[in-house]
Structures are given as C-alpha cells and as structure tokens.
Design a protein around this motif. Sequence first.
Motif, PDB file in Angstrom:
ATOM      1  N   ARG A  42       0.830  -1.204   0.000  1.00  0.00           N
ATOM      2  CA  ARG A  42       0.000   0.000   0.000  1.00  0.00           C
ATOM      3  C   ARG A  42       0.862   1.251   0.000  1.00  0.00           C
ATOM      4  O   ARG A  42       0.563   2.239  -0.695  1.00  0.00           O
ATOM      5  N   GLU A  43       1.935   1.266   0.771  1.00  0.00           N
ATOM      6  CA  GLU A  43       2.824   2.431   0.791  1.00  0.00           C
ATOM      7  C   GLU A  43       3.458   2.656  -0.587  1.00  0.00           C
ATOM      8  O   GLU A  43       3.602   3.801  -1.025  1.00  0.00           O
ATOM      9  N   MET A  44       3.813   1.563  -1.250  1.00  0.00           N
ATOM     10  CA  MET A  44       4.398   1.701  -2.589  1.00  0.00           C
ATOM     11  C   MET A  44       3.362   2.220  -3.574  1.00  0.00           C
ATOM     12  O   MET A  44       3.670   3.045  -4.445  1.00  0.00           O
ATOM     13  N   LEU A  45       2.118   1.768  -3.446  1.00  0.00           N
ATOM     14  CA  LEU A  45       1.057   2.276  -4.311  1.00  0.00           C
ATOM     15  C   LEU A  45       0.874   3.775  -4.095  1.00  0.00           C
ATOM     16  O   LEU A  45       0.732   4.547  -5.058  1.00  0.00           O
ATOM     17  N   ASP A  46       0.861   4.197  -2.826  1.00  0.00           N
ATOM     18  CA  ASP A  46       0.754   5.623  -2.525  1.00  0.00           C
ATOM     19  C   ASP A  46       1.857   6.409  -3.232  1.00  0.00           C
ATOM     20  O   ASP A  46       1.612   7.481  -3.814  1.00  0.00           O
ATOM     21  N   LYS A  47       3.054   5.879  -3.181  1.00  0.00           N
ATOM     22  CA  LYS A  47       4.198   6.575  -3.765  1.00  0.00           C
ATOM     23  C   LYS A  47       4.074   6.661  -5.280  1.00  0.00           C
ATOM     24  O   LYS A  47       4.249   7.746  -5.871  1.00  0.00           O
ATOM     25  N   LEU A  48       3.751   5.569  -5.946  1.00  0.00           N
ATOM     26  CA  LEU A  48       3.685   5.566  -7.408  1.00  0.00           C
ATOM     27  C   LEU A  48       2.560   6.451  -7.920  1.00  0.00           C
ATOM     28  O   LEU A  48       2.728   7.173  -8.915  1.00  0.00           O
ATOM     29  N   VAL A  49       1.411   6.412  -7.266  1.00  0.00           N
ATOM     30  CA  VAL A  49       0.279   7.224  -7.710  1.00  0.00           C
ATOM     31  C   VAL A  49       0.578   8.710  -7.541  1.00  0.00           C
ATOM     32  O   VAL A  49       0.079   9.540  -8.308  1.00  0.00           O
ATOM     33  N   SER A  50       1.422   9.063  -6.577  1.00  0.00           N
ATOM     34  CA  SER A  50       1.729  10.475  -6.333  1.00  0.00           C
ATOM     35  C   SER A  50       2.495  11.105  -7.489  1.00  0.00           C
ATOM     36  O   SER A  50       2.548  12.337  -7.598  1.00  0.00           O
ATOM     37  N   PHE A  51       3.069  10.299  -8.360  1.00  0.00           N
ATOM     38  CA  PHE A  51       3.747  10.831  -9.541  1.00  0.00           C
ATOM     39  C   PHE A  51       2.713  11.003 -10.661  1.00  0.00           C
ATOM     40  O   PHE A  51       2.170  10.009 -11.152  1.00  0.00           O
ATOM     41  N   PRO A  52       2.421  12.224 -11.113  1.00  0.00           N
ATOM     42  CA  PRO A  52       1.399  12.437 -12.145  1.00  0.00           C
ATOM     43  C   PRO A  52       1.948  12.137 -13.546  1.00  0.00           C
ATOM     44  O   PRO A  52       2.140  13.039 -14.366  1.00  0.00           O
ATOM     45  N   THR A  53       2.151  10.879 -13.828  1.00  0.00           N
ATOM     46  CA  THR A  53       2.834  10.465 -15.050  1.00  0.00           C
ATOM     47  C   THR A  53       1.871  10.346 -16.226  1.00  0.00           C
ATOM     48  O   THR A  53       1.827   9.328 -16.927  1.00  0.00           O
ATOM     49  N   HIS A 112       3.325  -0.558 -17.553  1.00  0.00           N
ATOM     50  CA  HIS A 112       3.604   0.776 -18.084  1.00  0.00           C
ATOM     51  C   HIS A 112       3.434   1.815 -16.983  1.00  0.00           C
ATOM     52  O   HIS A 112       2.557   1.704 -16.126  1.00  0.00           O
ATOM     53  N   THR A 113       4.277   2.830 -17.036  1.00  0.00           N
ATOM     54  CA  THR A 113       4.291   3.846 -15.990  1.00  0.00           C
ATOM     55  C   THR A 113       3.354   5.010 -16.288  1.00  0.00           C
ATOM     56  O   THR A 113       3.035   5.789 -15.386  1.00  0.00           O
ATOM     57  N   ASP A 114       2.939   5.179 -17.537  1.00  0.00           N
ATOM     58  CA  ASP A 114       2.102   6.328 -17.868  1.00  0.00           C
ATOM     59  C   ASP A 114       0.640   6.048 -17.557  1.00  0.00           C
ATOM     60  O   ASP A 114       0.195   4.902 -17.513  1.00  0.00           O
ATOM     61  N   VAL A 115      -0.098   7.135 -17.336  1.00  0.00           N
ATOM     62  CA  VAL A 115      -1.533   7.057 -17.058  1.00  0.00           C
ATOM     63  C   VAL A 115      -2.248   8.050 -17.965  1.00  0.00           C
ATOM     64  O   VAL A 115      -1.630   8.949 -18.541  1.00  0.00           O
ATOM     65  N   MET A 170      -1.763   1.084 -14.415  1.00  0.00           N
ATOM     66  CA  MET A 170      -1.590  -0.212 -13.817  1.00  0.00           C
ATOM     67  C   MET A 170      -0.511  -0.166 -12.754  1.00  0.00           C
ATOM     68  O   MET A 170       0.355  -1.024 -12.651  1.00  0.00           O
ATOM     69  N   LYS A 171      -0.581   0.902 -11.943  1.00  0.00           N
ATOM     70  CA  LYS A 171       0.406   1.067 -10.885  1.00  0.00           C
ATOM     71  C   LYS A 171       0.174   0.119  -9.721  1.00  0.00           C
ATOM     72  O   LYS A 171       1.090  -0.110  -8.920  1.00  0.00           O
ATOM     73  N   GLY A 172      -1.031  -0.457  -9.636  1.00  0.00           N
ATOM     74  CA  GLY A 172      -1.269  -1.443  -8.591  1.00  0.00           C
ATOM     75  C   GLY A 172      -0.356  -2.642  -8.739  1.00  0.00           C
ATOM     76  O   GLY A 172       0.281  -3.097  -7.776  1.00  0.00           O
ATOM     77  N   PHE A 173      -0.259  -3.165  -9.961  1.00  0.00           N
ATOM     78  CA  PHE A 173       0.610  -4.316 -10.219  1.00  0.00           C
ATOM     79  C   PHE A 173       2.069  -3.954  -9.985  1.00  0.00           C
ATOM     80  O   PHE A 173       2.823  -4.713  -9.358  1.00  0.00           O
ATOM     81  N   GLN A 174       2.486  -2.786 -10.462  1.00  0.00           N
ATOM     82  CA  GLN A 174       3.876  -2.373 -10.269  1.00  0.00           C
ATOM     83  C   GLN A 174       4.202  -2.170  -8.794  1.00  0.00           C
ATOM     84  O   GLN A 174       5.304  -2.518  -8.346  1.00  0.00           O
ATOM     85  N   ALA A 175       3.264  -1.603  -8.047  1.00  0.00           N
ATOM     86  CA  ALA A 175       3.500  -1.396  -6.617  1.00  0.00           C
ATOM     87  C   ALA A 175       3.733  -2.721  -5.903  1.00  0.00           C
ATOM     88  O   ALA A 175       4.616  -2.834  -5.042  1.00  0.00           O
ATOM     89  N   LEU A 176       2.946  -3.721  -6.257  1.00  0.00           N
ATOM     90  CA  LEU A 176       3.119  -5.039  -5.641  1.00  0.00           C
ATOM     91  C   LEU A 176       4.487  -5.614  -5.970  1.00  0.00           C
ATOM     92  O   LEU A 176       5.206  -6.112  -5.086  1.00  0.00           O
ATOM     93  N   ALA A 177       4.859  -5.550  -7.261  1.00  0.00           N
ATOM     94  CA  ALA A 177       6.146  -6.118  -7.671  1.00  0.00           C
ATOM     95  C   ALA A 177       7.306  -5.405  -6.977  1.00  0.00           C
ATOM     96  O   ALA A 177       8.235  -6.053  -6.465  1.00  0.00           O
ATOM     97  N   LEU A 178       7.253  -4.089  -6.913  1.00  0.00           N
ATOM     98  CA  LEU A 178       8.358  -3.342  -6.308  1.00  0.00           C
ATOM     99  C   LEU A 178       8.407  -3.523  -4.794  1.00  0.00           C
ATOM    100  O   LEU A 178       9.490  -3.690  -4.217  1.00  0.00           O
TER     101      LEU A 178
END
Length: 393
Positions: free
Chosen positions: A8-19, A73-76, A106-114
């Motif tokens: 969850r903390e990683m998801l918070d971090k990735l979503v905070s980047f407006p990519t 993918h990192t873009d949204v 798809m930052k949920g999947f990336q957050a889990l992996a990281l």
Amino acid sequence: MGATYTPREMLDKLVSFPTVSSASNLDLIHFVRDYLAGHGIESHITPDATGEKANLHALVGPNAPGGVVLSGHTDVVPVVGQEWSTDPWLVTERDGKLYGRGTCDMKGFQALALALVPQMLEAGMTRPIQLALSYDEEVGCIGAPFMIERMTQEMPPASAVIVGEPSMMEVVTGHKGSVGFFTEVHGFEVHSSLCHTGVSAVMAAARLVEWHRLRQQECEAAVTDMPADHPARAYEPPFTTLHVGTIKGGTASNITAKFCRFSTDIRFVPGEDEGSWNDRYRAFVNEVQADMQAIHPDTRIDVIERLSNPGCRQEPAETAAAEQLCRSLTGDNGHHVVSYGTEAGQFQDGGYSTVICGPGSIEQAHQPDEFISVAQFEAGEAFLHRLIARLAA
C-alpha cells in the motif's frame, strides 16, 4: 539496507507521480532506480529521443535463464475534464476500494512487484524476476519495443512474461491488434458560393470518415458467415472495429475548408493484421486525393501512422510457458481474451512467451474515480508470493 515499503505504501508513492502520457515519467523512474539501488539492484534505463521519458528494466535475483518478467507501463491517462470525488494523485481508501489515477491501470501491479523486492532477495530464488517498466503505453505502446530490444541483449532469457494489466487475475492469452492514423487533408479555399471551384478539406475528410463506418458495417455483417470455431468469436465484439475519435477543420461556414485533421483507431481480430488495413485505407485515400487534385493540383492528403501494435496471440500448448505458469499459480483454466491493447504482443514479437494477468478490472481503467478493490490488490500480492516461492523451489 535499502528502504522498504508495504504494497500500500508503494502504491501511494507511485500514484503520487502524475505520469500522464503528455508529461515526463522521469521522477517515477528515478525513484524506482534509487529504490532498487538501495537493495543492490542495478537498473537499466532507456530514454526516449527527448530525454523526458524513459523505460527501466532490472534483474532481481541470480543472473540465470528461466526467470519471469513482470511488465507494466508507468504512464496514465489524463484527469482533465473528469469529475473526481477524490484527489486523483492521492490514494484514498473507501468502502474496500483504493481510489486514484493508475491504481488499477496499472500502478497497482507495479507497486506489488516493487514492494516485494526485499522478499524476492530473501527467498533464495534460483531463477530471477525481471522488472520491466515502460513509457507511453497509453498513446500507442511506443516505449516498450526499445526496452524489449535491450532486454533481449542484456538480460538472461526469461521463460515467461506477465503483463500485469487489469484482468481480475484471470489468465488472458489474446487481445486484438491495433493500428491508428492521423489523416491531414489539405484543401483549396474559395467562397462557398463557388464551392465547385474549390476543394473542401472537411468534405473530403467526410468521405474518409464514411469509409471507416462502411468497413465496420462489412466486418460486423461478416460475423454471420464466420465459422463457429473462428478465434474472433471469443472477442467482444467478434469483429474488427474502426473508429474516428477526433476531427477538426474549417474556418467559416462560407469558406471551403483549407484543412481538416482527424484520428483513426482500428482494432483488428485474429487473422487480420495492421498491414492489410493500412493498405486498404491508403488505397481509398489515393482515390479521394485524385478527385481533389482533379479540381486543384495543390491539394493533398497526408496519412501519418500514430500507432501500430500487434495483437497478443494464443500460443501453442507446447510453447505456452507463461500461460502454463500463470494457470498453475491462479488455478484459472478458463479461456480469456480482451479487446483492449497491451504490450504483450510486442513481447511475443521479441521472442517471449507472454500472457496478461493482473489485479483489478479494466472497467475501472481511464474512469473518473478510478479504483482497484482491496480484495484484488491482495489477490495480486498473493499471486506474486506464490510466484516467488515457485522461482525459489
């Protein structure tokens, strides 16, 4: 010891980047690079031509063949014009759902992996996990081919690629391919009372737009005679779709338009390819252009390819390593295909066995108040724990 994050903390971090695809993703990429470096993992970064965006791939575990690529993918997509009840760049939990742009796609999947990188390192995996983060998927799967080319050269051969697009953790083995164009029609301006001496770019564009509608009608009608076992029947809809999404042209109602521009999106079923649709469209463009130039020689039509993305193909059973792996980890034995596009076909073209399997539903992707359910986020985490255990066995 490097920094650690809960999923969850990683998801918070990735979503905070407006990519958003129109902006840079480098802040996110550099965060991931530094996070991985804190755990002794080297990142390989492939910038785009502008230097404002980049892919990242990295090896977690032994430098050995037979590993698994986790791709995302990192873009949204943009939030402009959408009505959100929450801050799209801040994950908000409510009623068992995690709201925020990219939580599902798809930052949920990336957050889990990281977040699970420390567990990967501690597990003693005998085969590695390769992380692959791309740019500009949302605007035509532009970045991934450059990353895939480098991965085939720099990484040990992997046995499977899992593209973590939202599939409700179902094992998706196929999706439609797509090709897209910008068509720019250059006409000749005259007063509309003398329109027979001018060339209206808008009127010429209308003929081209109508071509799209007629071709889709033909594709839809052909389903009637399609064999029951044709692979296209698994898709919704079971035919190639042709869509004009944007159009702009003209300056005044009493002037034949000098310029008109519109965008095309063609999503084709198995058995068809981008080349055939490209050729068919350009052939009709040439007909329209000839009619225009018969009135005025300085008119023309320019067709600019904006995307060309191969479909994901069902792999033969004897070589479908990614499908077999994911079915064994999920217990899913159903046959699933999707009409949206991903980078899976590009990985297949690079020589990888590939499937789509990730948490969340595509129905939430690109929507205002995009979300991933907590249950799906947890299901994705459990899946990756099972994968890590398998690679350590």
